[in-house]
Design a protein around this motif. Sequence first.
Motif, mmCIF file in Angstrom:
data_model
loop_
_atom_site.group_PDB
_atom_site.id
_atom_site.type_symbol
_atom_site.label_atom_id
_atom_site.label_comp_id
_atom_site.label_asym_id
_atom_site.label_seq_id
_atom_site.Cartn_x
_atom_site.Cartn_y
_atom_site.Cartn_z
ATOM 1 N N GLN A 66 0.815 -1.222 0.000
ATOM 2 C CA GLN A 66 0.000 0.000 0.000
ATOM 3 C C GLN A 66 0.842 1.262 0.000
ATOM 4 N N ASN A 67 2.035 1.193 0.603
ATOM 5 C CA ASN A 67 2.885 2.375 0.690
ATOM 6 C C ASN A 67 4.072 2.340 -0.282
ATOM 7 N N GLU A 68 4.072 1.345 -1.191
ATOM 8 C CA GLU A 68 5.102 1.223 -2.227
ATOM 9 C C GLU A 68 6.514 1.227 -1.629
ATOM 10 N N ILE A 69 6.681 0.474 -0.544
ATOM 11 C CA ILE A 69 7.974 0.421 0.124
ATOM 12 C C ILE A 69 9.045 -0.175 -0.781
ATOM 13 N N ASP A 70 8.657 -1.081 -1.671
ATOM 14 C CA ASP A 70 9.640 -1.678 -2.584
ATOM 15 C C ASP A 70 10.303 -0.630 -3.473
ATOM 16 N N ASN A 71 9.645 0.513 -3.667
ATOM 17 C CA ASN A 71 10.180 1.565 -4.534
ATOM 18 C C ASN A 71 10.885 2.677 -3.772
ATOM 19 N N ILE A 127 13.101 4.743 6.852
ATOM 20 C CA ILE A 127 12.714 3.518 6.142
ATOM 21 C C ILE A 127 13.736 3.194 5.057
ATOM 22 N N GLN A 128 14.234 4.220 4.367
ATOM 23 C CA GLN A 128 15.263 3.981 3.354
ATOM 24 C C GLN A 128 16.494 3.327 3.968
ATOM 25 N N MET A 129 16.868 3.777 5.159
ATOM 26 C CA MET A 129 18.026 3.182 5.813
ATOM 27 C C MET A 129 17.748 1.731 6.185
ATOM 28 N N ASN A 130 16.526 1.459 6.645
ATOM 29 C CA ASN A 130 16.132 0.079 6.947
ATOM 30 C C ASN A 130 16.215 -0.803 5.709
#
Length: 336
Positions: A66-71, A127-130
Amino acid sequence: MGIVSHEAINQFQALIDPVEEPLKRTFQNVHQGNLTETLVRFLKARDGNVAKAHKMLVDCLNWRVQNEIDNILAKPIVPAELYRAVRNSHLIGVSGYSREGLPVFAVGLALSTFDKASVNYYVQSHIQMNEYRDRVLLPSASKKYGRPITTCVKVLDMTGLKLSALSQIKLLTIISTIDDLNYPEKTNTYYIVNAPYIFSACWKVVKPLLQERTRKKVQVLPGSGEDELLKIMDYASLPHFCRKAGSGSSRHAGDGYENCFSFDHPFHQQLYNYIKQQALMREPVGPIKQGSFHVDVPEPALEGTEIAKTLVSEFHKFGNGNGMSDSLHRLRIDDK
């Protein structure tokens, strides 16, 4: 595997195997080929309860989709000056690796101000660092050491801890909630260093509120923690604020030591360049657009809420008689 049995792992895998796209695709970014270790992490986070762990993982996968974390690793914070401002006000970085190959994350918790950008940018950067840790650093370390490496260690610097830190509790609760629900059991040990008396006093009250598995991970080290940390890492990997010869401050490395929080540190340069390259691979034509990457934040867990309230209460006791009560009162009103 501690509280996690092989039977529980098998049951959990049987439940998660049938998951369909797009959850299956994002799950691959979560486990990075270490399926069993990932299932164990979620099981530990739910005390070995398969049904609860399954719900937690499915909720996590849905949140990612839903939050497009893969991108998110293709969404740089631009311009670079803005990212530098984020780094200067959210003090975190990687100083090196433990002797077991675990990344060493250094965190200047007390001196982080979170006042140079919107909340969305700080959440995006965290989140990017994670994701960079899980998709780049840990797979690379696993390859180098020839075994699965799926966790890190964190060294938390309490230098400069004071009452004003309370103003950041809300954002810190958001970040910790994201980690608890979507990146569980990714930290092997938390080492707390340079802790002033005010922290020690609050820790005695907060410690009983933590779950046992969390309490066991936290080690409060004397002074800068250098002597104890050198038992698990080389001097080159020691965060600058742990070096007795250094300034002892999160913000400044001093004496020629690299400040691992700085945008100019090799880790942040590599991270930022990686994200820019990923963005160019997706959109090779045209400038990279400015704008924060909005992420829905789940409701904080009850444990985290209670800890935050307790911290406010304990700091309030220290504030009485020191001219700080008014600011604490305003904080309580703002948090309602």
